[in-house]
Design an enzyme around this catalytic site. Structure first.
Site, PDB file in Angstrom:
ATOM      1  N   LYS A 279       0.815  13.638 -10.440  1.00 24.70           N
ATOM      2  CA  LYS A 279       0.761  14.195  -9.142  1.00 24.70           C
ATOM      3  C   LYS A 279       2.052  15.191  -8.808  1.00 24.70           C
ATOM      4  O   LYS A 279       3.147  14.587  -9.414  1.00 24.70           O
ATOM      5  CB  LYS A 279       0.199  13.382  -7.871  1.00 24.70           C
ATOM      6  CG  LYS A 279       1.511  12.375  -7.437  1.00 24.70           C
ATOM      7  CD  LYS A 279       0.897  11.598  -6.462  1.00 24.70           C
ATOM      8  CE  LYS A 279       1.904  10.324  -6.051  1.00 24.70           C
ATOM      9  NZ  LYS A 279       1.657   9.553  -4.981  1.00 24.70           N
TER      10      LYS A 279
ATOM     11  N   LYS B 194      -6.404  -5.540  -1.860  1.00 28.86           N
ATOM     12  CA  LYS B 194      -5.458  -4.593  -2.653  1.00 28.86           C
ATOM     13  C   LYS B 194      -6.515  -3.914  -3.668  1.00 28.86           C
ATOM     14  O   LYS B 194      -6.489  -2.653  -3.822  1.00 28.86           O
ATOM     15  CB  LYS B 194      -4.319  -5.266  -3.187  1.00 28.86           C
ATOM     16  CG  LYS B 194      -3.569  -4.458  -4.239  1.00 28.86           C
ATOM     17  CD  LYS B 194      -2.842  -3.185  -3.598  1.00 28.86           C
ATOM     18  CE  LYS B 194      -2.271  -2.390  -4.644  1.00 28.86           C
ATOM     19  NZ  LYS B 194      -1.551  -1.685  -4.200  1.00 28.86           N
TER      20      LYS B 194
ATOM     21  N   PHE C 271       0.939  -1.127  -0.095  1.00 30.63           N
ATOM     22  CA  PHE C 271      -0.021   0.090   0.119  1.00 30.63           C
ATOM     23  C   PHE C 271       0.892   1.347   0.084  1.00 30.63           C
ATOM     24  O   PHE C 271       0.945   2.095   1.054  1.00 30.63           O
ATOM     25  CB  PHE C 271      -0.807  -0.026   1.177  1.00 30.63           C
ATOM     26  CG  PHE C 271      -1.823  -1.301   1.311  1.00 30.63           C
ATOM     27  CD1 PHE C 271      -3.080  -1.488   0.427  1.00 30.63           C
ATOM     28  CD2 PHE C 271      -1.540  -2.372   2.144  1.00 30.63           C
ATOM     29  CE1 PHE C 271      -3.764  -2.568   0.396  1.00 30.63           C
ATOM     30  CE2 PHE C 271      -2.241  -3.524   2.084  1.00 30.63           C
ATOM     31  CZ  PHE C 271      -3.359  -3.569   1.247  1.00 30.63           C
ATOM     32  N   LEU C 272       1.697   1.439  -0.980  1.00 26.68           N
ATOM     33  CA  LEU C 272       2.871   2.372  -0.998  1.00 26.68           C
ATOM     34  C   LEU C 272       2.410   3.403  -2.191  1.00 26.68           C
ATOM     35  O   LEU C 272       2.061   3.427  -3.168  1.00 26.68           O
ATOM     36  CB  LEU C 272       4.105   1.795  -1.452  1.00 26.68           C
ATOM     37  CG  LEU C 272       4.775   0.448  -0.834  1.00 26.68           C
ATOM     38  CD1 LEU C 272       5.771   0.170  -1.455  1.00 26.68           C
ATOM     39  CD2 LEU C 272       4.824   0.823   0.732  1.00 26.68           C
ATOM     40  N   ARG C 273       2.293   4.611  -1.610  1.00 25.01           N
ATOM     41  CA  ARG C 273       2.050   5.772  -2.363  1.00 25.01           C
ATOM     42  C   ARG C 273       3.436   6.310  -2.962  1.00 25.01           C
ATOM     43  O   ARG C 273       4.436   6.460  -2.284  1.00 25.01           O
ATOM     44  CB  ARG C 273       1.401   6.893  -1.919  1.00 25.01           C
ATOM     45  CG  ARG C 273       0.018   6.802  -1.373  1.00 25.01           C
ATOM     46  CD  ARG C 273      -0.391   7.857  -0.295  1.00 25.01           C
ATOM     47  NE  ARG C 273       0.452   7.645   0.867  1.00 25.01           N
ATOM     48  CZ  ARG C 273       0.653   8.732   1.942  1.00 25.01           C
ATOM     49  NH1 ARG C 273      -0.163   9.542   1.804  1.00 25.01           N
ATOM     50  NH2 ARG C 273       1.317   8.422   3.030  1.00 25.01           N
ATOM     51  N   GLU C 274       3.421   6.553  -4.403  1.00 23.39           N
ATOM     52  CA  GLU C 274       4.651   7.027  -5.074  1.00 23.39           C
ATOM     53  C   GLU C 274       5.078   8.285  -4.219  1.00 23.39           C
ATOM     54  O   GLU C 274       3.948   9.105  -3.852  1.00 23.39           O
ATOM     55  CB  GLU C 274       4.544   7.362  -6.505  1.00 23.39           C
ATOM     56  CG  GLU C 274       5.023   6.425  -7.402  1.00 23.39           C
ATOM     57  CD  GLU C 274       5.038   6.488  -8.938  1.00 23.39           C
ATOM     58  OE1 GLU C 274       3.996   5.989  -9.340  1.00 23.39           O
ATOM     59  OE2 GLU C 274       5.507   7.574  -9.408  1.00 23.39           O
TER      60      GLU C 274
ATOM     61  N   CYS D 255      -1.011   2.964 -10.803  1.00 20.93           N
ATOM     62  CA  CYS D 255      -1.859   2.091 -10.291  1.00 20.93           C
ATOM     63  C   CYS D 255      -3.086   2.054 -10.434  1.00 20.93           C
ATOM     64  O   CYS D 255      -3.790   1.150 -10.703  1.00 20.93           O
ATOM     65  CB  CYS D 255      -1.459   2.385  -8.580  1.00 20.93           C
ATOM     66  SG  CYS D 255       0.440   2.137  -8.287  1.00 20.93           S
TER      67      CYS D 255
HETATM   68  C1  UGA Z   1      -1.967   4.623  -5.048  1.00 24.51           C
HETATM   69  C2  UGA Z   1      -2.567   4.242  -3.579  1.00 24.51           C
HETATM   70  O1  UGA Z   1      -2.708   5.613  -2.968  1.00 24.51           O
HETATM   71  C3  UGA Z   1      -1.631   3.361  -2.644  1.00 24.51           C
HETATM   72  O2  UGA Z   1      -2.225   3.284  -1.616  1.00 24.51           O
HETATM   73  C4  UGA Z   1      -1.478   2.201  -3.544  1.00 24.51           C
HETATM   74  O3  UGA Z   1      -0.279   1.270  -2.868  1.00 24.51           O
HETATM   75  C5  UGA Z   1      -0.664   2.439  -4.757  1.00 24.51           C
HETATM   76  O4  UGA Z   1      -1.599   3.176  -5.475  1.00 24.51           O
HETATM   77  C6  UGA Z   1      -0.424   1.264  -5.526  1.00 24.51           C
HETATM   78  O5  UGA Z   1      -1.239   0.509  -6.092  1.00 24.51           O
HETATM   79  O6  UGA Z   1       0.904   0.977  -5.697  1.00 24.51           O
HETATM   80  P1  UGA Z   1      -0.342   6.410  -6.006  1.00 24.51           P
HETATM   81  O7  UGA Z   1      -0.596   5.810  -7.313  1.00 24.51           O
HETATM   82  O8  UGA Z   1       1.170   6.633  -5.762  1.00 24.51           O
HETATM   83  O9  UGA Z   1      -0.892   5.369  -4.850  1.00 24.51           O
HETATM   84  O10 UGA Z   1      -0.787   7.686  -5.807  1.00 24.51           O
HETATM   85  P2  UGA Z   1      -1.911   8.525  -5.041  1.00 24.51           P
HETATM   86  O11 UGA Z   1      -1.141   9.570  -4.320  1.00 24.51           O
HETATM   87  O12 UGA Z   1      -3.252   7.786  -4.387  1.00 24.51           O
HETATM   88  O13 UGA Z   1      -2.595   9.251  -6.318  1.00 24.51           O
HETATM   89  C7  UGA Z   1      -3.354   8.736  -7.103  1.00 24.51           C
HETATM   90  C8  UGA Z   1      -4.275   9.513  -7.725  1.00 24.51           C
HETATM   91  O14 UGA Z   1      -5.208  10.052  -6.837  1.00 24.51           O
HETATM   92  C9  UGA Z   1      -3.669  10.913  -8.360  1.00 24.51           C
HETATM   93  O15 UGA Z   1      -4.383  10.809  -9.637  1.00 24.51           O
HETATM   94  C10 UGA Z   1      -3.900  11.964  -7.445  1.00 24.51           C
HETATM   95  O16 UGA Z   1      -4.057  13.022  -8.318  1.00 24.51           O
HETATM   96  C11 UGA Z   1      -5.180  11.510  -6.824  1.00 24.51           C
HETATM   97  N1  UGA Z   1      -5.137  11.968  -5.430  1.00 24.51           N
HETATM   98  C12 UGA Z   1      -3.997  11.632  -4.650  1.00 24.51           C
HETATM   99  C13 UGA Z   1      -6.170  12.541  -4.888  1.00 24.51           C
HETATM  100  O17 UGA Z   1      -7.286  12.940  -5.530  1.00 24.51           O
HETATM  101  N2  UGA Z   1      -6.186  13.111  -3.616  1.00 24.51           N
HETATM  102  C14 UGA Z   1      -5.045  12.579  -2.951  1.00 24.51           C
HETATM  103  O18 UGA Z   1      -5.161  13.426  -1.763  1.00 24.51           O
HETATM  104  C15 UGA Z   1      -3.902  12.034  -3.285  1.00 24.51           C
END
Ligand code: UGA
Length: 451
Positions: A338, A209, A156-159, A278
């Site tokens: 992002k 997941k 569950f890792l955010r980039e 993701c």
């Molecule tokens: C996402 C999930 O948040 C992680 O929990 C998961 O582990 C990961 O996918 C994965 O499957 O490996 P990530 O893709 O890094 O992580 O990005 P997020 O920060 O969640 O952003 C995804 C999308 O959501 C982006 O388009 C961003 O603009 C949007 N977002 C992000 C929001 O609308 N609000 C936020 O607070 C953060």
């Protein structure tokens, strides 16, 4: 414990480095020798805050090394964590890298006497571990599951926050084939004191997941759907609407009279759509899997459809104001999906650039670090240029569209837009600018979910 990590993408490398920092002996395996050399030379092949520092430390301590030699790694470790890519292609998830990793590990197990646990960390559709991976391992090793352990441990890792998320997890999900597999995996995480460990079966871990990512993506699409309705009704602002909704204590409780603002509610915001490596891939894979199982998942499907349409809605609004976009100079502020990353995979910026070019606009894509990656997808041409200098790009432009809320861009003042642009039109794809102060300075403002 002695651990092999197969695949050194952002999940594999972060996993390897973080587990090594907890005192495990980790061997990272990759087929590409340049990546292996880089890691052994204490250089991270990917940018992830905090990763290279930690990599240096664990290599200097002798807790981590990289190799291309999967056989010796599996022979000399207790666990193999598979973290290879699972892209979406040809209408469904591509499990070919998982298959070849399982095959190679199985061949080694054929010769290995000691007990070994194979753990899938890659995101895979439910049943992959207990059918595909298990069958391949049994066929190639000549052993039965149980003689070797099998686990599924999603990440569950955010980039951009991957190291922090790994070191301070909110939960550790361990899907296990049997008790021995679970007990072995528990030892991997014994120093992650505060995180609850959830012990489930293999397919439940896989489903957790997908459900997590699909839910977050659905919150975004839900907000975007509401934004479209708000645009149809005059004088209703989606931002106020969603704020009014999320102040409900069930979304945003107060502790000591302070709102705790859970991270989840930041996904309940309207904008130009979700992207990244993701959400789009996982939601598509879950939908395709569900259809294959005989159920057409209408809500998950709608999440994808709304997301695909959202970038074009911004272009249409701009088009209707300008009459035509032909030869209009339009700046796309932000290219990465992002802020704080150069990752442009499935970024709304790509759809927006393509949509503008289809309407014959002259486009300038602006980003501090993601231009090189974007150029690989959409090369520069007569109608499209790139710049790291937003001020220069905005000079004499007819419109600017904010796509990625990089701090530099969300801090552009109304006066700056007014001075640099012709008759400034600002399309706020993230709802970060205050409409009234920009309009007061003579900037025409278009915001998602507001007319
Ligand atoms: C996402 C999930 O948040 C992680 O929990 C998961 O582990 C990961 O996918 C994965 O499957 O490996 P990530 O893709 O890094 O992580 O990005 P997020 O920060 O969640 O952003 C995804 C999308 O959501 C982006 O388009 C961003 O603009 C949007 N977002 C992000 C929001 O609308 N609000 C936020 O607070 C953060």
């Amino acid at each position: 414990m002695k651990i092999s990590v197969i695949g050194t993408g952002y999940v594999g490398l972060v996993t390897g480095v973080c587990l090594a920092s907890k005192g495990h002996q980790v061997i990272c395996i990759d087929k590409q020798s340049e990546i292996v050399n880089k890691i052994n030379n204490k250089m991270s092949p990917i940018y992830e805050p905090g990763l290279e520092d930690l990599l240096c430390k664990v290599i200097e301590k002798g807790n981590l090394a990289a190799t291309t030699d999967l056989k010796s790694a599996v022979m000399n470790t207790d666990i193999s964590i598979i973290s290879v890519g699972t892209p979406f292609g040809d209408g469904k998830i591509d499990l070919s890298y998982i298959e070849s990793a399982a095959q190679e590990i199985g061949n080694v197990l054929n010769e290995k006497k000691a007990y070994h646990v194979i753990c899938v960390k890659s995101t895979v559709i439910p049943t992959t571990t207990d059918s595909l991976v298990k069958t391949i391992l049994e066929n190639t090793s000549g052993k039965k599951a149980g003689d070797f352990g099998l686990a599924m441990n999603p990440e569950f890792l955010r980039e951009g926050k991957a190291v922090e998320d790994f070191m301070f997890p909110d939960r550790i999900v361990i899907g296990s084939y049997d008790q021995e597999s679970f007990e072995t995996m528990k030892k991997v995480y014994q120093d992650f004191f505060d995180a609850p460990i959830i012990n489930v079966n293999l397919r439940t871990a896989e489903m957790i997941k997908y459900t997590a990512n699909a839910l977050l993506a659905t919150l975004i699409s839900y907000s975007n759907e509401v934004s479209v309705i708000c645009e149809k009704v005059s004088c209703v602002d989606v931002k106020e609407v969603l704020e009014g909704v999320t102040l409900d204590k069930r979304f945003n409780p107060r502790v000591n009279n302070q709102l705790i603002n859970p991270g989840m509610i930041s996904y309940l915001r309207a904008g130009c759509g979700f992207g990244g490596s993701c959400f789009p891939k996982d939601v598509q894979a879950l939908s395709a899997f569900s259809k294959e199982m005989g159920y057409s998942p209408s809500m998950i499907q709608a999440t994808l459809e709304i997301n695909e349409a959202q970038p074009y809605r911004l272009i249409e609004r701009l088009h209707s104001i300008l009459g035509t976009l032909e030869n209009k100079k339009i700046v796309v502020l932000g290219l990465s999906f992002k802020p704080e990353t150069d990752d442009i995979r499935e970024s709304p910026s790509l759809a927006i650039i393509k949509g503008l070019l289809a309407k014959r606009a002259k486009v300038i894509g602006v980003d501090p670090i993601a231009i090189d990656n974007t150029k690989k997808h959409i090369p520069q041409n007569d109608s499209l240029t790139y710049s790291v200098d937003y001020k220069n790009a905005l000079k004499d432009a007819e419109a600017a569209i904010l796509v990625t809320p990089w701090p530099d861009y969300i801090n552009i003042s109304p006066q700056e837009f007014k001075e640099l642009m012709k008759e400034p039109i600002l399309v706020d794809g993230r709802r970060v600018f205050d409409k009234s102060s920009y309009e007061a300075a003579g900037v025409q403002y278009i915001g998602v979910g507001l007319t």
